[in-house]
Design an enzyme around this catalytic site. Sequence first.
Site, PDB file in Angstrom:
ATOM      1  N   ASP A 182       0.846  -1.187   0.000  1.00 21.97           N
ATOM      2  CA  ASP A 182       0.000   0.000   0.000  1.00 21.97           C
ATOM      3  C   ASP A 182       0.887   1.244   0.000  1.00 21.97           C
ATOM      4  O   ASP A 182       2.013   1.192  -0.496  1.00 21.97           O
ATOM      5  CB  ASP A 182      -0.918  -0.061   1.247  1.00 21.97           C
ATOM      6  CG  ASP A 182      -2.275   0.578   0.988  1.00 21.97           C
ATOM      7  OD1 ASP A 182      -2.291   1.771   0.646  1.00 21.97           O
ATOM      8  OD2 ASP A 182      -3.302  -0.094   1.139  1.00 21.97           O
ATOM      9  N   HIS A 257      -3.761   6.463   2.964  1.00 20.59           N
ATOM     10  CA  HIS A 257      -4.463   5.233   2.594  1.00 20.59           C
ATOM     11  C   HIS A 257      -3.878   3.992   3.280  1.00 20.59           C
ATOM     12  O   HIS A 257      -4.610   3.159   3.828  1.00 20.59           O
ATOM     13  CB  HIS A 257      -4.372   5.110   1.073  1.00 20.59           C
ATOM     14  CG  HIS A 257      -5.174   4.008   0.479  1.00 20.59           C
ATOM     15  ND1 HIS A 257      -4.640   2.773   0.205  1.00 20.59           N
ATOM     16  CD2 HIS A 257      -6.458   3.958   0.078  1.00 20.59           C
ATOM     17  CE1 HIS A 257      -5.575   2.011  -0.340  1.00 20.59           C
ATOM     18  NE2 HIS A 257      -6.686   2.707  -0.426  1.00 20.59           N
ATOM     19  N   SER A 622     -11.282  -0.725  -1.164  1.00 25.38           N
ATOM     20  CA  SER A 622      -9.988  -0.672  -0.476  1.00 25.38           C
ATOM     21  C   SER A 622     -10.148  -0.856   1.030  1.00 25.38           C
ATOM     22  O   SER A 622      -9.255  -1.359   1.691  1.00 25.38           O
ATOM     23  CB  SER A 622      -9.318   0.687  -0.697  1.00 25.38           C
ATOM     24  OG  SER A 622      -8.817   0.783  -1.990  1.00 25.38           O
TER      25      SER A 622
END
Length: 847
Positions: A182, A257, A622
């Site tokens: 990620d 994120h 996600s």
Amino acid sequence: MGSFYLVRSVLVLWLGFLFVGTLCESQDDSDSITAVYIVTLKQAPASHFNGELRREAHGFKLGAAERLNRFNKPRNVSMSHENPDSYIARLHDSLLRRVLRGEKYLKLYSYRYLINGFAVFVTTRQAEKLSRSGEVANVVLDFSVRTATTHTPQFLGLPKGAWVQMGGYETAGKGIVIGFVDTGIDPTHPSFSDDVSEQSYPVPAHYSGICEVTRDFPSGSCNRKLIGARHFAASAITRGIFNSSQDYASPFDGDGHGTHTASVAAGNHGIPLVVAGHHFGNASGMAPHSHIAVYKALYKSFGGFAADVVAAIDQAAQDGVDIISLSITPNRRPPGIATFFNPIDMALLSAVKAGIFVVQAAGNTGPSPKSMSSFSPWIFTVGAASHDRVYANSIILGNNVTISGVGLAPGTDDQNTMYMLISAIHALNNDTTFANDMYVGECQDSSSFNKDIVQGNLLICSYSIRFVLGLSTIKQALQTAKNLSAVGVVFYMDPFVIGFQLNPTPMKIPGIIIPSPEDSKILLQYYNSSLERDGVTKKIVRFGAVACISGGIKANYSILAPKIMYYSARGPDPEDSFLDDADIMKPNLVAPGNSIWAAWSSLGTDSVEFQGENFAMMSGTSMAAPHVAGLAALIKQRFPSFSPSAIGSALSTTASQYAKNGGPIMAQRAYANPDLNQSPATPFDMGSGFVNATGALDPGLIFDSNYDDYMSFLCGINGSAPVVLNFTGQNCWNYNNSLSGTDLNLPSIAIAKLNKSRTIQRSVMNIGINETYSVGWSAPYGVTLKVAPSRFSIATGEQQVLTVFVNATTNSTAASFGRIGLFGDQGHVVNIPLSVIVKVSYNISNS
Ligand SMILES: *[C@@H]1O[C@H](CO)[C@@H](O)[C@H](O)[C@H]1NC(C)=O
Ligand SMILES: *[C@@H]1O[C@H](CO)[C@@H](O)[C@H](O)[C@H]1NC(C)=O
Ligand SMILES: *[C@@H]1O[C@H](CO)[C@@H](O)[C@H](O)[C@H]1NC(C)=O
Ligand SMILES: *[C@@H]1O[C@H](CO)[C@@H](O)[C@H](O)[C@H]1NC(C)=O
Ligand SMILES: *[C@@H]1O[C@H](CO)[C@@H](O)[C@H](O)[C@H]1NC(C)=O
Ligand SMILES: *[C@@H]1O[C@H](CO)[C@@H](O)[C@H](O)[C@H]1NC(C)=O
Ligand SMILES: *[C@@H]1O[C@H](CO)[C@@H](O)[C@H](O)[C@H]1NC(C)=O
Ligand SMILES: *[C@@H]1O[C@H](CO)[C@@H](O)[C@H](O)[C@H]1NC(C)=O
Ligand SMILES: *[C@@H]1O[C@H](CO)[C@@H](O)[C@H](O)[C@H]1NC(C)=O
Ligand SMILES: *[C@@H]1O[C@H](CO)[C@@H](O)[C@H](O)[C@H]1NC(C)=O
Ligand SMILES: *[C@@H]1O[C@H](CO)[C@@H](O)[C@H](O)[C@H]1NC(C)=O
Ligand SMILES: *[C@@H]1O[C@H](CO)[C@@H](O)[C@H](O)[C@H]1NC(C)=O
């Protein structure tokens, strides 16, 4: 202007690939055009030698640095020691030296573990030379990759269910390592501290990864919770697009994120969640005691590249992670004879062979059919559903009309006090006009306004496409209101922004965003009709409209959840770019993915509205994937010997098809007004259903498949033998029992082209107590269905073969759906979804 289907909060989370194609044929430029290529060699990678013994085999032919790292403590390793001079890497170097004798080239990575190969920066001519070498199997042009809770543990029943079975949250996930590919992590976040009172929380012995040490990621960043952290950016750096001030040449998360997804799966329990000064409860990951290993390969400013992603996956597998969580999907279908053949899915196949459970987001490419962005049967694909917590906000107008909206904001002090509404465009100071600032209605600068007019009132601002693009922000408008001493802010939706789904945004002062253009019109009409203007000058002499805001800090709980979100990618699973469907059910299931609170990087810039906050609310598949990664850790902890497919089976067969109100789970089917465009979810929307954590820890029966099955499946694809050889080094001669996707031993049955009839077998293994199952089914429309035996007794550890007979009775090109249920007398229920498309015309039998 047309309508904008923008879902920024979702799009930003969507990590996508751009497949550029394979070798370029150009003659003229073959010496001047350089690019990154991923080269696979014919000889098998290390994981294929080690096989299931990979844990014991650690240190085998590996360099000194890696051997050292088998100690039980995370290590501080400086970048210069990152690539140990391993045996396989030396072979790669010597091959390059031989083939490109005396020429210039730059090797970026040696892939040693899952793929035997390397990434290299060479000219087109050099790439051709490499592909002609007898040792080289495959040369693929690198492709670009784009960056696409407090409550979910309760909604999934963890505190009273799964966690209790695992000895409480204090031990849930212990000993299990989840690897995240990620945008990195913020190691200073309390969700990742190992400040746990309990002493016995060692780094699992089977993990051998390291922590890079850089200025942004100083020594001591890792601990017993965050046990590994590296970054992979060689491809990006080689292309000259890496921006070290934004992207951090370290595992540090400059985006947000990666911090969010890691904490969803494995963040600590009981971390107070405070945003914009409001306390929203305490946060916890799904497996709060599992360990986190970070493999950063995606970056704020440009996304990422496959060469870096494959390097991250390869390293994670070699380090000994138990689970890999990927919020990455291609932004278009991989070219070639089937979607499955791309370097990332191929590396993941090797990872599954090595015993690693791989979870991938389905993609935010819904809601149209066949929008699925995660393809392969060895990957566990997760779609996004809502959960039951809603933060409802509303505004009550003086004419007694109530309009609902969003906003994690306090209400105006007292529900009985109404405040004057003032539109920003009617409160300009003497030097401001529309002519010099056409966006003044967005309230981005308090110096444009006359404080005397706004003070003590509610300011009306316009929410335009510029907010969606990040050019204007809610934060700035709230600051404007504060500077002008307004009581609060009301945002109405600019009519050009159609179908924009808004995530709740935190606000320090009373506020609300009205997402519906229709409701916005109602507000403006009331406001306008209450104005009193001078008969001659037409100047406003009195503002008559009043309102109060009820506030959206307090959560309500809906019985309509879960619901499949409009953006969640849908089946059927595309097999290739030529309209063919794969005989594989996708997504595998759905999990909470909408409006998810989780940790945020202190320097995360992905969302303007959450910049500088410790937590953020995000939506997307996600967010759904790491929920399942965390639950998989609980299953792995309980059943350490489970294969990846057994973990997937436990999650799938126990998934629920019902919403909290007892009705069917619904699926949104449009961007605009999604709640008015919904119908009961099919297996193409939700796979097996909505994940049930309690059920998954006690599945009763298991459907298992292994690497050889997946290889037989790949070899069964028409004309695939040379491609299989190129990507895996394996010869299809060794897999002559070609399996179609329908025949893979999955806990689902998908028939993409039913011609008359078909007989399918499934084999189940009992991992529970001795039990007698009776078999029930509902046939898809247009087919008759029979399962034999219809009743069977199965002892612990035994296997049972089920035969499923399917006959078509109607010509139809539309998919239809059914289910098979195995109902055990000890309480286990095993669910198998079924999809059938009768594609080939035939003569109906009159049975
Ligand atoms: C396999 O790889 C070789 C060498 O790179 C290439 O020439 C050939 O076209 C590839 N075959 C397929 C079917 O992709
Ligand atoms: C890593 O750094 C920390 C903090 O500087 C230090 O306490 C620890 O001893 C170091 N560990 C190793 C293995 O060098
Ligand atoms: C790198 O990022 C910084 C900070 O965002 C920005 O000011 C700078 O212009 C960027 N540099 C390039 C070359 O894009
Ligand atoms: C939240 O956590 C804090 C401290 O970590 C604790 O004092 C509080 O009781 C927790 N609240 C809930 C509702 O669990
Ligand atoms: C406002 O609406 C409520 C219910 O919607 C009603 O009970 C009340 O009488 C109304 N008040 C006025 C002043 O119209
Ligand atoms: C704006 O103009 C009006 C009349 O033209 C004047 O009365 C008022 O004082 C001015 N306001 C400011 C803030 O300059
Ligand atoms: C609010 O006021 C401060 C201090 O005068 C100023 O620096 C800032 O730019 C203002 N903010 C906005 C959004 O107008
Ligand atoms: C506002 O109301 C006036 C009459 O009260 C009307 O003429 C005008 O068109 C309205 N404007 C808007 C934008 O609705
Ligand atoms: C989840 O599974 C458990 C155990 O099988 C069952 O009791 C419960 O009803 C299931 N929950 C849902 C929502 O289906
Ligand atoms: C399918 O058709 C065959 C031949 O007509 C028949 O013997 C069989 O019973 C049918 N099976 C089902 C499940 O309807
Ligand atoms: C389970 O079944 C096996 C085989 O039928 C039998 O030997 C065993 O005693 C049974 N176990 C229990 C607990 O009933
Ligand atoms: C099904 O398709 C075949 C071939 O086109 C045709 O002969 C037959 O009549 C069709 N049956 C029905 C029920 O439509």
